[in-house]
Write a protein that holds these residues in place. Structure first.
Motif, short mmCIF file in Angstrom:
data_model
loop_
_atom_site.label_atom_id
_atom_site.label_comp_id
_atom_site.label_asym_id
_atom_site.label_seq_id
_atom_site.Cartn_x
_atom_site.Cartn_y
_atom_site.Cartn_z
N VAL A 135 2.65 -18.64 -8.39
CA VAL A 135 1.48 -17.84 -8.77
C VAL A 135 0.66 -17.44 -7.54
O VAL A 135 0.26 -16.29 -7.39
N ILE A 136 0.47 -18.38 -6.60
CA ILE A 136 -0.28 -18.05 -5.38
C ILE A 136 0.50 -17.00 -4.58
O ILE A 136 -0.07 -16.02 -4.08
N GLY A 137 1.83 -17.17 -4.52
CA GLY A 137 2.67 -16.21 -3.80
C GLY A 137 2.55 -14.81 -4.38
O GLY A 137 2.42 -13.82 -3.64
N ILE A 138 2.53 -14.72 -5.72
CA ILE A 138 2.38 -13.40 -6.36
C ILE A 138 1.02 -12.81 -6.01
O ILE A 138 0.90 -11.61 -5.73
N GLY A 139 0.00 -13.67 -5.97
CA GLY A 139 -1.35 -13.20 -5.63
C GLY A 139 -1.41 -12.64 -4.21
O GLY A 139 -1.91 -11.52 -4.00
N VAL A 140 -0.85 -13.37 -3.27
CA VAL A 140 -0.86 -12.91 -1.86
C VAL A 140 -0.05 -11.61 -1.73
O VAL A 140 -0.49 -10.64 -1.10
N TRP A 141 1.13 -11.58 -2.36
CA TRP A 141 1.95 -10.36 -2.30
C TRP A 141 1.22 -9.15 -2.91
O TRP A 141 1.26 -8.06 -2.37
N THR A 142 0.50 -9.39 -4.02
CA THR A 142 -0.22 -8.29 -4.67
C THR A 142 -1.26 -7.68 -3.72
O THR A 142 -1.38 -6.46 -3.60
N VAL A 143 -1.99 -8.56 -3.03
CA VAL A 143 -3.03 -8.07 -2.11
C VAL A 143 -2.39 -7.34 -0.92
O VAL A 143 -2.85 -6.27 -0.52
N ARG A 144 -1.27 -7.90 -0.40
CA ARG A 144 -0.67 -7.31 0.81
C ARG A 144 0.28 -6.16 0.47
O ARG A 144 0.69 -5.42 1.36
N GLY A 145 0.65 -6.06 -0.80
CA GLY A 145 1.61 -5.03 -1.21
C GLY A 145 0.98 -3.97 -2.08
O GLY A 145 0.39 -3.00 -1.57
N PRO A 146 1.06 -4.10 -3.42
CA PRO A 146 0.59 -3.05 -4.34
C PRO A 146 -0.87 -2.63 -4.13
O PRO A 146 -1.21 -1.48 -4.41
N LEU A 147 -1.73 -3.55 -3.62
CA LEU A 147 -3.14 -3.15 -3.44
C LEU A 147 -3.40 -2.48 -2.10
O LEU A 147 -4.50 -1.99 -1.85
N GLU A 148 -2.42 -2.49 -1.22
CA GLU A 148 -2.60 -1.85 0.09
C GLU A 148 -2.36 -0.34 -0.04
O GLU A 148 -1.49 0.09 -0.83
N PRO A 149 -3.08 0.50 0.74
CA PRO A 149 -2.81 1.94 0.70
C PRO A 149 -1.35 2.21 1.07
O PRO A 149 -0.75 1.45 1.83
N GLY A 150 -0.76 3.25 0.46
CA GLY A 150 0.60 3.63 0.81
C GLY A 150 1.65 2.92 -0.04
O GLY A 150 2.85 3.10 0.20
N TRP A 151 1.21 2.10 -1.03
CA TRP A 151 2.19 1.36 -1.84
C TRP A 151 3.10 2.30 -2.62
O TRP A 151 4.30 2.06 -2.75
N ALA A 152 2.54 3.41 -3.13
CA ALA A 152 3.36 4.34 -3.93
C ALA A 152 4.61 4.73 -3.13
O ALA A 152 5.72 4.70 -3.65
N LYS A 153 4.40 5.04 -1.84
CA LYS A 153 5.54 5.47 -1.00
C LYS A 153 6.45 4.28 -0.71
O LYS A 153 7.67 4.35 -0.92
N ARG A 154 5.84 3.18 -0.28
CA ARG A 154 6.65 2.00 0.11
C ARG A 154 7.43 1.43 -1.08
O ARG A 154 8.49 0.85 -0.91
N SER A 155 6.90 1.61 -2.30
CA SER A 155 7.55 1.00 -3.48
C SER A 155 8.69 1.86 -4.02
O SER A 155 9.34 1.46 -5.00
N GLY A 156 8.92 3.04 -3.38
CA GLY A 156 10.07 3.82 -3.81
C GLY A 156 9.76 4.92 -4.81
O GLY A 156 10.61 5.29 -5.63
N THR A 157 8.54 5.44 -4.78
CA THR A 157 8.23 6.60 -5.63
C THR A 157 8.86 7.83 -4.98
O THR A 157 8.73 8.01 -3.77
N PRO A 158 9.60 8.66 -5.74
CA PRO A 158 10.22 9.85 -5.14
C PRO A 158 9.18 10.72 -4.42
O PRO A 158 8.06 10.88 -4.92
N ALA A 159 9.57 11.30 -3.26
CA ALA A 159 8.63 12.10 -2.44
C ALA A 159 7.98 13.21 -3.27
O ALA A 159 6.79 13.49 -3.11
#
Ligand code: HEM
Length: 237
Positions: free
Chosen positions: A190-214
Protein backbone atom coordinates in the motif's frame (compact mmCIF):
# COMPACT_ATOMS: atom_id res chain seq x y z
CA UNK A 1 -17.17 14.91 -22.94
CA UNK A 2 -19.24 11.86 -23.85
CA UNK A 3 -21.81 10.38 -21.49
CA UNK A 4 -20.09 7.03 -22.13
CA UNK A 5 -16.87 8.38 -20.62
CA UNK A 6 -18.68 9.51 -17.47
CA UNK A 7 -20.33 6.11 -17.27
CA UNK A 8 -16.95 4.33 -17.63
CA UNK A 9 -15.48 6.35 -14.79
CA UNK A 10 -18.50 6.09 -12.47
CA UNK A 11 -18.99 2.35 -12.96
CA UNK A 12 -15.25 1.73 -12.57
CA UNK A 13 -15.30 3.47 -9.21
CA UNK A 14 -18.40 1.59 -8.03
CA UNK A 15 -16.81 -1.70 -9.16
CA UNK A 16 -13.65 -0.89 -7.20
CA UNK A 17 -15.74 -0.02 -4.13
CA UNK A 18 -17.64 -3.33 -4.37
CA UNK A 19 -14.37 -5.23 -4.84
CA UNK A 20 -13.01 -3.56 -1.68
CA UNK A 21 -16.11 -4.41 0.40
CA UNK A 22 -16.17 -7.97 -0.96
CA UNK A 23 -12.51 -8.44 0.02
CA UNK A 24 -13.15 -7.13 3.54
CA UNK A 25 -16.22 -9.39 3.89
CA UNK A 26 -14.22 -12.35 2.61
CA UNK A 27 -11.55 -11.73 5.23
CA UNK A 28 -14.11 -11.38 8.02
CA UNK A 29 -15.93 -14.54 6.97
CA UNK A 30 -12.54 -16.37 6.96
CA UNK A 31 -12.00 -15.44 10.64
CA UNK A 32 -15.42 -16.85 11.53
CA UNK A 33 -16.85 -13.46 12.49
CA UNK A 34 -20.58 -13.49 12.78
CA UNK A 35 -22.66 -15.16 15.40
CA UNK A 36 -25.50 -13.77 17.36
CA UNK A 37 -25.48 -10.27 15.81
CA UNK A 38 -24.68 -10.99 12.14
CA UNK A 39 -25.22 -14.64 11.18
CA UNK A 40 -22.30 -15.97 9.14
CA UNK A 41 -24.56 -16.99 6.23
CA UNK A 42 -25.52 -13.32 5.91
CA UNK A 43 -21.85 -12.32 5.56
CA UNK A 44 -21.26 -15.14 3.09
CA UNK A 45 -24.37 -14.15 1.15
CA UNK A 46 -23.27 -10.49 1.03
CA UNK A 47 -19.81 -11.60 -0.06
CA UNK A 48 -21.26 -13.56 -2.97
CA UNK A 49 -24.02 -11.11 -4.02
CA UNK A 50 -21.81 -8.01 -3.90
CA UNK A 51 -19.31 -9.85 -6.10
CA UNK A 52 -22.03 -10.52 -8.66
CA UNK A 53 -23.26 -6.89 -8.41
CA UNK A 54 -19.66 -5.68 -8.79
CA UNK A 55 -19.30 -7.83 -11.91
CA UNK A 56 -22.43 -6.16 -13.25
CA UNK A 57 -20.91 -2.69 -12.81
CA UNK A 58 -17.68 -3.96 -14.31
CA UNK A 59 -19.56 -5.20 -17.36
CA UNK A 60 -20.98 -1.70 -17.86
CA UNK A 61 -17.51 -0.23 -17.25
CA UNK A 62 -16.07 -2.39 -20.02
CA UNK A 63 -18.99 -2.03 -22.47
CA UNK A 64 -18.98 1.78 -22.16
CA UNK A 65 -15.21 1.79 -22.71
CA UNK A 66 -15.62 -0.29 -25.86
CA UNK A 67 -18.57 1.82 -27.08
CA UNK A 68 -16.72 5.11 -26.50
CA UNK A 69 -14.73 5.86 -29.64
CA UNK A 70 -12.34 8.19 -27.73
CA UNK A 71 -9.86 5.57 -26.41
CA UNK A 72 -8.81 2.92 -29.00
CA UNK A 73 -9.70 -0.11 -26.85
CA UNK A 74 -10.87 -3.30 -28.59
CA UNK A 75 -12.91 -6.23 -27.25
CA UNK A 76 -9.76 -8.39 -27.00
CA UNK A 77 -8.13 -5.72 -24.81
CA UNK A 78 -10.80 -6.30 -22.16
CA UNK A 79 -9.54 -9.84 -21.52
CA UNK A 80 -6.04 -10.10 -23.05
CA UNK A 81 -3.75 -7.77 -21.07
CA UNK A 82 -1.00 -5.42 -22.29
CA UNK A 83 -1.90 -5.38 -26.02
CA UNK A 84 -4.09 -2.27 -26.26
CA UNK A 85 -3.08 0.91 -28.14
CA UNK A 86 -4.31 2.98 -25.17
CA UNK A 87 -2.12 2.92 -22.04
CA UNK A 88 -1.21 -0.77 -22.63
CA UNK A 89 0.28 -1.49 -19.18
CA UNK A 90 -2.33 0.27 -17.04
CA UNK A 91 -5.34 -0.70 -19.08
CA UNK A 92 -3.85 -4.21 -19.29
CA UNK A 93 -3.93 -4.41 -15.50
CA UNK A 94 -7.67 -3.78 -15.73
CA UNK A 95 -8.01 -6.75 -18.08
CA UNK A 96 -5.89 -8.89 -15.74
CA UNK A 97 -8.00 -7.92 -12.71
CA UNK A 98 -11.16 -8.69 -14.70
CA UNK A 99 -9.80 -12.14 -15.74
CA UNK A 100 -8.84 -12.91 -12.13
CA UNK A 101 -12.27 -11.83 -10.88
CA UNK A 102 -13.98 -14.11 -13.40
CA UNK A 103 -11.76 -17.05 -12.35
CA UNK A 104 -12.42 -16.33 -8.66
CA UNK A 105 -16.18 -16.13 -9.23
CA UNK A 106 -16.49 -19.21 -11.47
CA UNK A 107 -14.32 -21.38 -9.17
CA UNK A 108 -16.44 -20.26 -6.20
CA UNK A 109 -19.67 -21.11 -8.01
CA UNK A 110 -18.22 -24.59 -8.75
CA UNK A 111 -16.44 -24.97 -5.42
CA UNK A 112 -17.93 -28.37 -4.63
CA UNK A 113 -16.76 -29.66 -8.04
CA UNK A 114 -13.17 -28.42 -7.88
CA UNK A 115 -12.72 -29.35 -4.23
CA UNK A 116 -12.15 -27.15 -1.18
CA UNK A 117 -8.30 -27.31 -1.29
CA UNK A 118 -8.05 -26.15 -4.91
CA UNK A 119 -10.67 -23.49 -4.33
CA UNK A 120 -8.88 -22.15 -1.25
CA UNK A 121 -5.50 -22.05 -3.03
CA UNK A 122 -7.01 -20.16 -5.98
CA UNK A 123 -8.97 -17.81 -3.74
CA UNK A 124 -5.76 -16.27 -2.37
CA UNK A 125 -5.59 -14.54 -5.78
CA UNK A 126 -8.37 -12.27 -4.52
CA UNK A 127 -5.78 -10.11 -2.74
CA UNK A 128 -3.77 -9.73 -5.98
CA UNK A 129 -6.97 -8.98 -7.93
CA UNK A 130 -7.76 -6.01 -5.66
CA UNK A 131 -4.22 -4.58 -5.81
CA UNK A 132 -4.11 -4.93 -9.62
CA UNK A 133 -7.54 -3.27 -10.02
CA UNK A 134 -6.46 -0.35 -7.79
CA UNK A 135 -3.22 0.24 -9.76
CA UNK A 136 -5.26 0.03 -13.00
CA UNK A 137 -7.59 2.74 -11.75
CA UNK A 138 -4.71 4.98 -10.61
CA UNK A 139 -2.72 4.50 -13.84
CA UNK A 140 -5.63 4.76 -16.31
CA UNK A 141 -8.26 6.96 -14.69
CA UNK A 142 -8.95 10.65 -15.30
CA UNK A 143 -10.33 11.29 -11.80
CA UNK A 144 -6.98 10.59 -10.18
CA UNK A 145 -6.26 14.32 -9.99
CA UNK A 146 -9.40 14.99 -7.95
CA UNK A 147 -9.10 14.99 -4.18
CA UNK A 148 -12.42 13.11 -4.01
CA UNK A 149 -10.93 10.17 -5.94
CA UNK A 150 -7.72 10.18 -3.92
CA UNK A 151 -9.80 10.20 -0.72
CA UNK A 152 -11.91 7.31 -2.07
CA UNK A 153 -8.81 5.30 -3.01
CA UNK A 154 -7.34 6.05 0.44
CA UNK A 155 -10.50 4.78 2.18
CA UNK A 156 -10.40 1.60 0.07
CA UNK A 157 -6.77 1.02 1.08
CA UNK A 158 -7.52 1.67 4.76
CA UNK A 159 -10.47 -0.75 4.72
CA UNK A 160 -8.41 -3.53 3.13
CA UNK A 161 -5.45 -2.94 5.47
CA UNK A 162 -7.79 -3.02 8.49
CA UNK A 163 -9.42 -6.26 7.31
CA UNK A 164 -6.05 -7.91 6.62
CA UNK A 165 -4.71 -6.66 9.95
CA UNK A 166 -7.74 -8.07 11.75
CA UNK A 167 -7.38 -11.42 10.04
CA UNK A 168 -3.69 -11.63 10.91
CA UNK A 169 -4.32 -10.57 14.51
CA UNK A 170 -7.02 -13.23 14.92
CA UNK A 171 -4.63 -16.04 14.02
CA UNK A 172 -3.73 -16.95 17.65
CA UNK A 173 -0.29 -18.50 18.24
CA UNK A 174 0.01 -20.29 14.88
CA UNK A 175 2.30 -19.18 12.04
CA UNK A 176 3.31 -15.95 13.77
CA UNK A 177 6.29 -15.39 11.45
CA UNK A 178 4.13 -15.92 8.35
CA UNK A 179 1.45 -13.56 9.65
CA UNK A 180 3.98 -10.89 10.51
CA UNK A 181 5.48 -11.22 7.04
CA UNK A 182 2.04 -11.01 5.42
CA UNK A 183 1.17 -7.92 7.45
CA UNK A 184 4.39 -6.17 6.52
CA UNK A 185 3.92 -7.11 2.87
CA UNK A 186 0.42 -5.62 2.85
CA UNK A 187 1.72 -2.40 4.40
CA UNK A 188 4.68 -2.17 1.98
CA UNK A 189 2.39 -2.78 -1.02
CA UNK A 190 0.00 0.00 0.00
CA UNK A 191 2.83 2.44 0.81
CA UNK A 192 4.52 1.48 -2.47
CA UNK A 193 1.33 2.24 -4.41
CA UNK A 194 1.11 5.59 -2.62
CA UNK A 195 4.68 6.59 -3.48
CA UNK A 196 4.26 5.42 -7.10
CA UNK A 197 1.01 7.41 -7.42
CA UNK A 198 2.70 10.63 -6.31
CA UNK A 199 5.79 10.06 -8.51
CA UNK A 200 3.84 8.67 -11.46
CA UNK A 201 0.16 9.42 -12.25
CA UNK A 202 0.16 12.68 -10.23
CA UNK A 203 3.26 14.05 -11.94
CA UNK A 204 2.81 16.28 -15.04
CA UNK A 205 3.28 14.39 -18.32
CA UNK A 206 1.74 11.12 -17.04
CA UNK A 207 -0.72 10.94 -19.96
CA UNK A 208 2.24 10.71 -22.37
CA UNK A 209 4.43 8.48 -20.19
CA UNK A 210 1.53 6.07 -19.51
CA UNK A 211 1.08 5.31 -23.20
CA UNK A 212 -1.77 7.55 -24.34
CA UNK A 213 -1.69 7.69 -28.18
CA UNK A 214 -0.09 10.98 -29.44
CA UNK A 215 -3.33 11.81 -31.29
CA UNK A 216 -5.13 11.97 -27.92
CA UNK A 217 -2.52 14.04 -26.10
CA UNK A 218 -3.24 17.74 -25.54
CA UNK A 219 -1.59 19.85 -28.30
CA UNK A 220 1.26 22.11 -27.03
CA UNK A 221 0.00 25.72 -26.91
CA UNK A 222 2.07 27.99 -29.23
CA UNK A 223 3.22 30.97 -27.16
CA UNK A 224 3.36 34.21 -29.19
CA UNK A 225 4.94 37.49 -28.13
CA UNK A 226 2.12 39.99 -27.36
CA UNK A 227 4.14 42.78 -29.02
CA UNK A 228 4.88 41.18 -32.39
CA UNK A 229 2.48 38.22 -32.41
CA UNK A 230 5.48 36.14 -33.58
CA UNK A 231 6.31 32.89 -31.71
CA UNK A 232 7.89 33.85 -28.39
CA UNK A 233 11.71 33.75 -28.03
CA UNK A 234 13.25 30.29 -27.55
CA UNK A 235 10.65 28.32 -29.47
CA UNK A 236 12.08 28.70 -32.95
CA UNK A 237 11.24 32.49 -33.13
C1 HEM B 1 -11.63 -5.52 -11.79
C2 HEM B 1 -11.54 -4.85 -12.92
C3 HEM B 1 -11.62 -3.35 -13.05
C4 HEM B 1 -11.89 -2.38 -12.10
C5 HEM B 1 -12.22 -2.55 -10.62
C6 HEM B 1 -11.83 -1.08 -12.79
C7 HEM B 1 -11.97 0.15 -12.16
C8 HEM B 1 -11.61 1.36 -12.73
C9 HEM B 1 -11.53 2.64 -12.04
C10 HEM B 1 -11.86 2.87 -10.58
C11 HEM B 1 -11.09 3.58 -12.94
C12 HEM B 1 -10.79 5.07 -12.67
C13 HEM B 1 -11.92 5.94 -13.12
C14 HEM B 1 -11.44 7.39 -13.27
O1 HEM B 1 -10.53 7.82 -12.56
O2 HEM B 1 -11.92 8.07 -14.14
C15 HEM B 1 -10.91 2.91 -14.20
C16 HEM B 1 -10.53 3.55 -15.37
C17 HEM B 1 -10.62 2.95 -16.60
N1 HEM B 1 -10.89 1.61 -16.87
FE1 HEM B 1 -11.22 0.18 -15.51
N2 HEM B 1 -11.57 -1.27 -14.13
C18 HEM B 1 -11.44 -2.64 -14.32
C19 HEM B 1 -11.21 -3.28 -15.53
C20 HEM B 1 -11.18 -2.61 -16.74
C21 HEM B 1 -11.13 -3.27 -18.04
C22 HEM B 1 -11.12 -4.77 -18.25
C23 HEM B 1 -11.13 -2.28 -18.99
C24 HEM B 1 -11.05 -2.46 -20.50
C25 HEM B 1 -11.98 -2.46 -21.31
C26 HEM B 1 -11.17 -0.99 -18.29
C27 HEM B 1 -11.16 0.26 -18.91
C28 HEM B 1 -10.94 1.45 -18.24
C29 HEM B 1 -10.67 2.75 -18.88
C30 HEM B 1 -10.61 3.02 -20.38
C31 HEM B 1 -10.48 3.68 -17.86
C32 HEM B 1 -10.16 5.19 -18.01
C33 HEM B 1 -11.42 6.00 -17.86
C34 HEM B 1 -11.05 7.46 -17.78
O3 HEM B 1 -10.69 8.04 -18.79
O4 HEM B 1 -11.08 7.99 -16.70
N3 HEM B 1 -11.20 -1.23 -16.92
N4 HEM B 1 -11.23 1.56 -14.05
Amino acid sequence: MSALWYATRATGEVALLFLTIVLALGVTSAIRVGGRRVPRFVIAGLHRNLTLAGLGFLAVHIVTTLADSYAPVGVVDAVVPFGSAYRPIWLGLGALAFDLLVVLTVTSLFRTRIGFRWWKALHWAAYACWVIALVHALGTGSDIRTSAFLFFAGICCALVLAAVGWRLAEGGQDNQAFRLGAGLTALIVVIGIGVWTVRGPLEPGWAKRSGTPASLLPKPVAVTSPATGAPAEGDGG
